[in-house]
Each structure stands twice: as C-alpha cells, then as structure tokens.
Design an enzyme around this catalytic site. Structure first.
Site, PDB file in Angstrom:
ATOM      1  CD  GLU A 213      -3.089  -0.973   0.433  1.00  0.00           C
ATOM      2  OE1 GLU A 213      -3.389   0.178   0.059  1.00  0.00           O
ATOM      3  OE2 GLU A 213      -3.748  -1.972   0.098  1.00  0.00           O
ATOM      4  CB  CYS A 247      -1.527   7.472   1.489  1.00  0.00           C
ATOM      5  SG  CYS A 247      -3.044   6.722   2.074  1.00  0.00           S
TER       6      CYS A 247
HETATM    7  P1  NAD Z   1       8.155   4.703   4.979  1.00  0.00           P
HETATM    8  O1  NAD Z   1       8.187   3.892   3.739  1.00  0.00           O
HETATM    9  O2  NAD Z   1       9.304   5.586   5.276  1.00  0.00           O
HETATM   10  O3  NAD Z   1       7.994   3.757   6.272  1.00  0.00           O
HETATM   11  C1  NAD Z   1       6.962   2.804   6.378  1.00  0.00           C
HETATM   12  C2  NAD Z   1       7.425   1.702   7.313  1.00  0.00           C
HETATM   13  O4  NAD Z   1       8.574   1.081   6.762  1.00  0.00           O
HETATM   14  C3  NAD Z   1       7.796   2.159   8.718  1.00  0.00           C
HETATM   15  O5  NAD Z   1       7.315   1.230   9.645  1.00  0.00           O
HETATM   16  C4  NAD Z   1       9.323   2.159   8.687  1.00  0.00           C
HETATM   17  O6  NAD Z   1       9.906   1.888   9.932  1.00  0.00           O
HETATM   18  C5  NAD Z   1       9.631   1.042   7.715  1.00  0.00           C
HETATM   19  N1  NAD Z   1      10.905   1.244   7.016  1.00  0.00           N
HETATM   20  C6  NAD Z   1      11.564   2.412   6.813  1.00  0.00           C
HETATM   21  N2  NAD Z   1      12.708   2.191   6.141  1.00  0.00           N
HETATM   22  C7  NAD Z   1      12.777   0.857   5.924  1.00  0.00           C
HETATM   23  C8  NAD Z   1      13.730   0.009   5.270  1.00  0.00           C
HETATM   24  N3  NAD Z   1      14.827   0.499   4.709  1.00  0.00           N
HETATM   25  N4  NAD Z   1      13.465  -1.298   5.217  1.00  0.00           N
HETATM   26  C9  NAD Z   1      12.333  -1.806   5.756  1.00  0.00           C
HETATM   27  N5  NAD Z   1      11.420  -1.047   6.390  1.00  0.00           N
HETATM   28  C10 NAD Z   1      11.627   0.259   6.478  1.00  0.00           C
HETATM   29  O7  NAD Z   1       6.796   5.507   4.906  1.00  0.00           O
HETATM   30  P2  NAD Z   1       6.243   6.563   5.927  1.00  0.00           P
HETATM   31  O8  NAD Z   1       7.087   7.794   5.842  1.00  0.00           O
HETATM   32  O9  NAD Z   1       6.009   5.950   7.253  1.00  0.00           O
HETATM   33  O10 NAD Z   1       4.797   6.854   5.298  1.00  0.00           O
HETATM   34  C11 NAD Z   1       4.626   7.755   4.265  1.00  0.00           C
HETATM   35  C12 NAD Z   1       4.418   7.075   2.938  1.00  0.00           C
HETATM   36  O11 NAD Z   1       3.477   6.040   3.058  1.00  0.00           O
HETATM   37  C13 NAD Z   1       3.850   8.010   1.885  1.00  0.00           C
HETATM   38  O12 NAD Z   1       4.469   7.753   0.651  1.00  0.00           O
HETATM   39  C14 NAD Z   1       2.392   7.637   1.830  1.00  0.00           C
HETATM   40  O13 NAD Z   1       1.745   7.941   0.622  1.00  0.00           O
HETATM   41  C15 NAD Z   1       2.466   6.179   2.076  1.00  0.00           C
HETATM   42  N6  NAD Z   1       1.197   5.695   2.635  1.00  0.00           N
HETATM   43  C16 NAD Z   1       0.433   4.887   1.881  1.00  0.00           C
HETATM   44  C17 NAD Z   1      -0.780   4.459   2.377  1.00  0.00           C
HETATM   45  C18 NAD Z   1      -1.688   3.554   1.589  1.00  0.00           C
HETATM   46  O14 NAD Z   1      -2.611   3.019   2.198  1.00  0.00           O
HETATM   47  N7  NAD Z   1      -1.471   3.341   0.315  1.00  0.00           N
HETATM   48  C19 NAD Z   1      -1.182   4.842   3.639  1.00  0.00           C
HETATM   49  C20 NAD Z   1      -0.351   5.664   4.383  1.00  0.00           C
HETATM   50  C21 NAD Z   1       0.851   6.075   3.866  1.00  0.00           C
END
Ligand code: NAD
Length: 459
Positions: A213, A247
């Site tokens: 997602e 998002c």
């Molecule tokens: P992110 O990708 O930075 O982090 C998401 C999760 O991944 C966190 O739990 C984080 O700890 C983990 N993570 C971070 N780096 C990682 C790595 N190198 N390897 C494995 N895991 C890792 O995203 P964010 O900043 O928390 O959220 C914002 C993004 O999420 C935006 O792009 C937004 O559009 C998207 N989002 C999508 C939805 C959806 O339902 N489609 C919902 C909410 C947010």
C-alpha cells in the site's frame, strides 16, 4: 514489546502455533476479534491522547479517521465472517461432469504487517483485523516516528493476545530489515514507494506474497461545470486533514482556467472556516511528523507564488494550509509526493491535455474529479489508471468497507478493507471433488477419445 533478540524465536513460535490449527478455527477467530473490539474500546482515550502527542490530531479527526473507521471495519468483519469463511461452490465444466468445484479460503500462516506513521492506528489495526479474520497469526511493526501510538498498540496487543498469536515489534528500519528476513507467510506493507521496493525485494528472496500500500501524486481535477463552493469545501477537507499527511490526499489541483479564481476564493474561505484565520495558533491543527519532513516541505514554499497561507512555526513543526499558484510541472513540488499542507494549482483549457499529463506520470493512488457531466466522468475514468478515487468528493472512497482500497503500478499492489481484507489474507484453495460413481474412459490414452475431446474442447 518484543526485543530484537527474540524476533527469530517469535516467528518460530507463531509458526508453531499456527500449525496447531488454533487460529484457523472460525469460532476462535470470532472470539479473538471480539476480544480485540473490547480492547480497542478500552484504549480509545489513550489512543486519542497518543495521536495528539504524535501528530497533534484533534479528537474529532482522530475519532473519524483512526478510531471510528477501525470500529466500523471490525464490526463489519465480525458480522460477515461466517459467510466469508465457508467454502464456495463454483460451476462445473462440461468436461468435468459428475464432479464438484469448490473454493476454500485458507489462512497463509504468519503475517507481517509493517505500518507507517501518518494514520499510525488505523493502518496497523485495520490490516490486523483482516489477518486474524482470515485465520492467521500476526506480527505488527508500527512506525518509529509515532512512538506514543506505537506504545499504545504494543500494550494493547500484549494485554490482549499471547505473543504466539499476535505480537508487536517496535523499532525503525533496522528492525524492519530483520523482520523481512524471517520466514513469514505474507507481508502487508504500508509506506512509501521507495521502501515498498525494498520490501518486495526482501520478500522475493523467500517468495513471500506481498500487499504493498504505497503513495504517489494524486491529482484533483475540477471542471468548469462543478459547483465551485461545494467543490472547494470538499477539496480543502481532503487536502488538509492531518495537515496533508494523507496517502490519498489530493496532491495537486488541475482546474479549468475559467473557474480557477472562483475556486481559489472559495478554498481560502473554507480554510479560514475549518482552521481559523491563524491556523498556526489553532490547537486542533495537525503538525508535521518530523523535522526532516518539515524542512522538506518548507522548501516547496518558494515554488511559484503563495496565494494563501505559507507561514510556518519551526518550533512546533507547523505549516499553514498553503495554496501555491503559478506552478509548472518542472518545479520540485511537482516532482515528488508532497505529503503535507501545500497545494499547488495548475490550470488547463482542454481535458485531453490533462489526461496526457497525468498518464505521463506513475499511476496515482487516488484521483478526484469534480464535474456534473457524466460523459466527462466516464472519459476520465476510462482513460486514466489509478488506485481508487471519488467523483465529486475526496478521501471518502477509503472510508467504506464495501470498496477495495489499494494502489496500482507505483502506488501499490493488492487491496484491502472489508471482504477484500479477508481475501487478501486468504489463499483461495481450489478443490475438485470427483465422483467415483462413473469414470469416462475417453480421457485415457489409447481409448479413441480424441474425437469426443475435440468436440468438448472446441475453440
Ligand atoms: P516509509 O516507507 O518511510 O515507512 C513505512 C514503514 O517502513 C515504517 O514502519 C518504517 O519503519 C519502515 N521502514 C523504513 N525504512 C525501511 C527500510 N529500509 N526497510 C524496511 N522497512 C523500512 O513511509 P512513511 O514515511 O512511514 O509513510 C509515508 C508514505 O506512506 C507516503 O508515501 C504515503 O503515501 C504512504 N502511505 C500509503 C498508504 C496507503 O494506504 N497506500 C497509507 C499511508 C501512507
């Protein structure tokens, strides 16, 4: 909270517990979902408090977009679980006369749920509901950027379930990386497109199925026949909820040249009405999650010209709801997902131009279209691919358990909510029950059945 040292052991224990068959039992699932419901209700005040601390969400916003939406999802799932778990009979092909075809939904096993920070409650608990309803065990990794909510999720799960069934592992990217090396049976990831690629690579090593997602730049198109005042209110609601850190928030506006000024006027009025004339001192206006994101967003404020807002308070990580005019596609604000309270405005004269422009970019997670004209609605819906969206509204498509929620292309793969969650977390096992009452010999070699087979299987 599970400490890093025992991640491997935790996964092994969950796999062992799954093998006992416990989580598959439908009455067990319902009992656990009811336990979860009671625990969610008991924690409601703590969650709202934690959301206030992490993101300065108001009680109304927290209830609507985090707590209430999860209650609705959970009661819908509990109500329908009996129906969904039953094997489904399907038609039998003429070549299979005498047999019966069935689809049996079966749990994958142990599910890993990695959640982001922007709706830290909803986006951790809602997938959990689907995973448990489908009969899996689950491990949740909440976002490290919203530590208060992560703490509440952790204590809620610890107080409600044994870790062999549901567990929370807190931590940042290192913890995620470690979890992604484990032999889990399904990975449900919500977050950025870049990290989505990391997750998919890790999953590929063990051929673990994934739902991703992700995010992206979601356009909001306003045609000249739209009711402008109503449109403005619905756009401002969708754009500035959670200070734009949604998002599916409208990322940028594409408005017909002839109604641009009228729309801006009404958007300004709606901003003042919803957030007051000084949002920076409004105690209910959301803050940016971290200094890093605050700095990234403040750099966008020099793009084009500011038509409304534009002030910041670095000490509180606040940025006013801001409308940016005179924007071109080449500016930095148009190059990445904004994910904050900044709304760039672009105009168009002909719909065909914008179809080409949007289609030249990665497929967005959402698209919003404001027009009364059915032909235009159908034209946009049939010529642009996007995860999901609304005609004449914003955000609301994700707040119903009846619609699948998910992206396409760079905005993600797979979908969930309601029955779609149940399906996401279930393998559909195909079963053919053959009759022993008779046996057609024409399928066996050397029985001269080819003529009949050609007839039965003709193109
Ligand atoms: P992110 O990708 O930075 O982090 C998401 C999760 O991944 C966190 O739990 C984080 O700890 C983990 N993570 C971070 N780096 C990682 C790595 N190198 N390897 C494995 N895991 C890792 O995203 P964010 O900043 O928390 O959220 C914002 C993004 O999420 C935006 O792009 C937004 O559009 C998207 N989002 C999508 C939805 C959806 O339902 N489609 C919902 C909410 C947010």
């Amino acid at each position: 909270m599970i400490i890093n040292d025992s991640i491997e052991e935790l996964v092994l224990n969950q796999r062992r517990f799954f093998k006992t068959g416990g989580p598959r039992d439908v009455s067990f699932r319902i009992e656990q979902l009811n336990k979860l419901r009671n625990a969610l209700i008991a924690k409601e005040a703590e969650v709202i408090n934690a959301l206030r601390k992490d993101l300065n969400k108001s009680e109304q916003e927290s209830f609507t977009t985090e707590v209430g939406i999860v209650y609705k999802e959970l009661s819908y799932v509990i109500k329908n679980i009996h129906k969904w778990t039953k094997p489904r009979k399907v038609k039998t092909a003429v070549t299979h006369f005498g047999s019966r075809g069935e689809i049996h939904p079966e749990p994958y096993g142990t599910v890993l749920i990695i959640a982001p920070w922007n709706y830290p409650w909803q986006l951790a608990i809602s997938p959990l509901i689907g995973a448990l309803a489908a009969g899996n065990t689950a491990i949740i990794k909440p976002s490290e950027l919203t530590p208060h909510v992560a703490g509440v999720i952790s204590s809620l799960i610890q107080d409600t379930f044994p870790t062999q069934y549901v567990a929370v592992v807190e931590g940042g990217p290192d913890t995620s990386t470690r979890l992604l090396k484990q032999p889990v049976d399904y990975i449900f990831f919500t977050g950025s497109t870049n990290i989505g690629k990391v997750v998919m690579q890790a999953a590929a090593k063990n051929l673990i199925p994934v739902t991703l997602e992700l995010g992206g730049k979601s356009p909001c198109i306003v045609h000249k026949d739209a009711p402008i005042k109503l449109t403005a209110r619905r756009i401002i609601f969708g754009k500035f909820t959670n200070a734009g850190q949604t998002c599916v928030a409208p990322d940028y506006l594409l408005v017909h040249q002839s109604v641009k000024e009228e729309l801006i006027k009404h958007m300004k009025e709606a901003i003042s009405e919803f957030y007051s004339d000084s949002p920076l001192s409004n105690p209910d206006y959301g803050r940016i999650v971290s200094e890093k994101h605050f700095l990234r967003l403040s750099n966008f404020l020099s793009n084009g010209s500011i038509r409304h807002g534009g002030k910041c308070d670095a000490s509180k990580l606040l940025i006013e709801p801001t409308l940016l005019d005179d924007i071109t596609w080449e500016m930095p604000v148009m190059e990445e997902e904004i994910f904050g309270p900044i709304f760039p405005i672009l105009t168009y004269d002909h719909l065909d131009e914008i179809i080409d422009m949007v289609n030249a970019k990665p497929k967005p997670l959402a698209l919003y279209l404001f027009t009364k004209d059915n032909d235009i609605q159908n034209k946009i819906l049939s010529s642009i691919s996007f995860g999901g969206g609304c005609v004449n509204d914003t955000l609301m498509h994700l707040a119903t358990p009846h619609l699948p929620f998910g992206g396409v292309g760079e905005s993600g793969m797979g979908a969930y909510h309601g029955e779609h969650s149940f399906e996401t977390f279930s393998h559909k096992k195909s079963v053919l029950r053959q009759t022993n009452k008779f046996d057609f010999s024409f399928r066996y070699p050397g029985k001269g059945g080819l003529k009949l087979l050609r007839k039965l299987m003709k193109p």
